[in-house]
Enzyme design. Structure first.
Site, PDB file in Angstrom:
ATOM      1  N   GLY A  83       0.791  -1.216  -0.072  1.00 30.02           N
ATOM      2  CA  GLY A  83      -0.055   0.145  -0.044  1.00 30.02           C
ATOM      3  C   GLY A  83       0.727   1.240   0.030  1.00 30.02           C
ATOM      4  O   GLY A  83       0.395   2.250  -0.436  1.00 30.02           O
ATOM      5  N   ALA A 136      15.260  -3.224  -0.756  1.00 27.46           N
ATOM      6  CA  ALA A 136      16.092  -3.855  -2.112  1.00 27.46           C
ATOM      7  C   ALA A 136      17.044  -2.902  -2.561  1.00 27.46           C
ATOM      8  O   ALA A 136      16.949  -1.708  -2.482  1.00 27.46           O
ATOM      9  CB  ALA A 136      14.913  -3.709  -3.268  1.00 27.46           C
ATOM     10  N   HIS A 151     -30.758  17.333 -12.060  1.00 28.94           N
ATOM     11  CA  HIS A 151     -30.877  18.246 -11.121  1.00 28.94           C
ATOM     12  C   HIS A 151     -31.740  17.622  -9.879  1.00 28.94           C
ATOM     13  O   HIS A 151     -32.392  17.028 -10.003  1.00 28.94           O
ATOM     14  CB  HIS A 151     -31.700  19.498 -11.708  1.00 28.94           C
ATOM     15  CG  HIS A 151     -32.234  20.405 -10.912  1.00 28.94           C
ATOM     16  ND1 HIS A 151     -31.309  21.633 -10.447  1.00 28.94           N
ATOM     17  CD2 HIS A 151     -33.368  20.803 -10.307  1.00 28.94           C
ATOM     18  CE1 HIS A 151     -31.975  22.367  -9.778  1.00 28.94           C
ATOM     19  NE2 HIS A 151     -33.236  21.893  -9.502  1.00 28.94           N
TER      20      HIS A 151
END
Ligand code: NAD
Length: 485
Positions: free
Chosen positions: A43, A118, A472
């Site tokens: 995430g 990494a 509307h």
């Protein structure tokens, strides 16, 4: 989607934010063998300490404001209080739920998720350093400690995002000076909050904590808030936030932060118009931008071109090393989650084309994504939303334009909701009527802007917008009203 290749090509994606994990899922759908590496939970900043947790706070703020205004609607409430521990608990539950969803998707598409830090070894090899229970390849019986794994692949996508920038001033590291990350896990609501920077992060937290009851002061270096937004919009928005009791000082250069020996109060010292001034606070939020996280990747080992401003890519998101791509905040451009996701799409399209055609080709049209049309929203109350060119951009480009405006106070739905503060501006090309940009603030502005983004993607003119029947009463009619008859 179908497998387009056999034997499977391998791709390693570094970073599991909305750039990385979305690209991983899409690559797996196209039949690539995908490894996704991240040193933090899936995430990225967006889900764990950015977009999503702040939106849970925004919802708390909205509910509180509604309750405070309830008597205007004939509703009586008892004393209203906010249990901040519960606010944090709910925020954490929302994060966990969404993390679970992403993990499920990754598993179902056979994306291998490796938790660890990494770095690049060569143009095809990523080394992952993982420790303790986080390491999936940990040897049996090893309680804790570092181990490494080398992952070899045909393509690498770097999507490692950005980190909060801080000002190089005395007191920047004083106790009580925090970034947006810590703001999401405070123990209590500060009575006095000083925010340095009236950009997107600064204003979102100003709005939230104003609703939570803090006394909020925002110090902004530039002469207007939201410096990269339409100036007219920014000026009006400043007034709207001022009406809510948020104190905003523009043209204020912060010089130092001092912490009192007793009581824990912080003094933020700034200069404005050659005068030295200060404001007192219990917490100081540093919201002065973010910088690409280029440091720990060992980019030099592979010769990737980069600077502190980010990794350099072409419009396909390809770095100067042809099988390595970079997407999202790490490029240092527009730092938005949805921009990262679509940059990932573009990179994947280029990778798929490379696989089909054997090598990269100049000038291929890979998709219809227009990176000149990226809608953006600021989740203040009222919300701000923007897409396309600002009036200043048009002036710089020497374009002849028309600006069409409408106010939310003339919008029936907004008035009925009791949220009529806001306005909308549409910028069109004076010659052919093409819509060039739209800038608005008001209720649900972040949802309304999508319509204009869609029209701009289809290169629609203002006349074509006028012909579209809008339901509307809806807030979206503010767009139609601006377009006029
Ligand atoms: P920003 O660049 O939007 O704003 C930083 C502000 O700090 C600017 O207005 C700048 O003028 C001001 N500043 C810099 N130095 C200063 C000083 N010495 N004194 C006073 N003010 C100073 O950066 P941010 O708000 O930190 O956000 C970082 C990135 O994250 C942005 O690219 C933003 O778009 C992104 N983001 C987006 C969202 C969203 O889409 N809703 C939400 C949060 C963050």
């Amino acid at each position: 989607m179908v497998d387009i290749m056999e034997p499977k090509k391998k791709i390693t994606i570094i970073g599991a934010g909305p750039g990385g994990y979305e690209t991983a899922l899409a690559a797996a759908s196209w039949g690539l063998e995908v490894v996704l590496v991240s040193d933090s939970p899936v995430g990225g900043v967006c889900l764990n300490e950015g977009c999503i947790p702040t939106k849970t706070f925004c919802r708390n703020a909205e509910l509180l404001d509604n309750l405070k205004d309830a008597s205007e609607f004939g509703i009586s409430t008892g004393e209203i209080s906010l249990d901040f521990a519960k606010v944090i608990e709910r925020k954490n539950a929302v994060i966990s739920q969404l993390q679970g969803g992403i993990e499920f998707l990754l598993k179902s598409k056979n994306v291998r998720f490796v938790r660890g830090r990494a770095e690049l070894k060569d143009k095809n090899t990523v080394i992952v350093h993982c420790s303790g229970s986080e390491c999936p390849t940990k040897e049996e019986g090893t309680a804790a400690g570092e181990s490494t794994e080398e992952i070899v692949s045909d393509f690498i996508v770097i999507a490692t995002g950005s980190v909060s920038a801080t000002l190089p001033i005395t007191g920047a590291d004083a106790e009580g000076v925090v970034t947006s990350r810590e703001m999401l896990s405070l123990d209590s609501i500060p009575q006095r909050l000083c925010i340095i920077g009236a950009g997107v992060i600064g204003l979102e937290f100003a709005s939230i904590f104003n609703s939570f009851g803090s006394e909020v002061t925002v110090l902004e270096y530039c002469k207007d808030i939201l410096p990269h937004f339409d100036t007219d919009l920014a000026k009006r928005m400043k007034q709207a936030l001022g009406k809510k009791g948020i104190k905003i000082e523009t043209g204020a250069q912060v010089k130092a932060i001092e912490r009192a020996d007793t009581g824990g109060s912080l003094s933020v010292i700034y200069s404005k118009k050659d005068m030295d001034l200060s404001t007192e606070a219990d917490k100081v939020l540093m919201a002065v931008g973010r910088r690409p996280a280029v440091q720990s990747l060992n980019l030099d080992a592979v010769g990737i071109e980069y600077s502190p401003k980010g990794i350099v890519t072409d419009s396909d998101m390809r770095t100067n090393v042809p099988n390595i791509f970079a997407i999202g905040d790490i490029r240092g451009g527009i730092m938005l989650a949805h921009a990262a996701t679509f940059e990932g799409k573009r990179a994947l399209n280029a990778i798929l084309a490379d696989i089909r055609e054997g090598s990269p080709e100049e000038g291929r049209i890979l998709d219809g994504i227009d990176f000149g049309i990226i809608p953006a929203a600021v989740f203040t109350r009222p919300e701000v939303a923007t897409v396309g060119l600002t009036e200043e951009d048009c002036k710089d480009k020497g374009l002849k334009i028309k600006c069409l405006k409408s106010m939310f106070r003339a919008n029936g739905k907004a008035v009925a909701m009791g949220e009529a503060d806001g306005y909308c501006k549409i910028i069109t090309d004076a010659e052919d009527g093409r819509i060039l940009g739209c800038h608005l603030f008001g209720p649900h502005a972040s949802d309304i802007i999508q319509e204009v983004a869609a029209l701009m993607n289809k290169k629609a003119t203002i006349d074509e917008l006028r012909d579209i029947i809008h339901a509307h009463p809806t807030l979206s009619e503010v767009i139609l009203s601006a377009a006029g008859i």
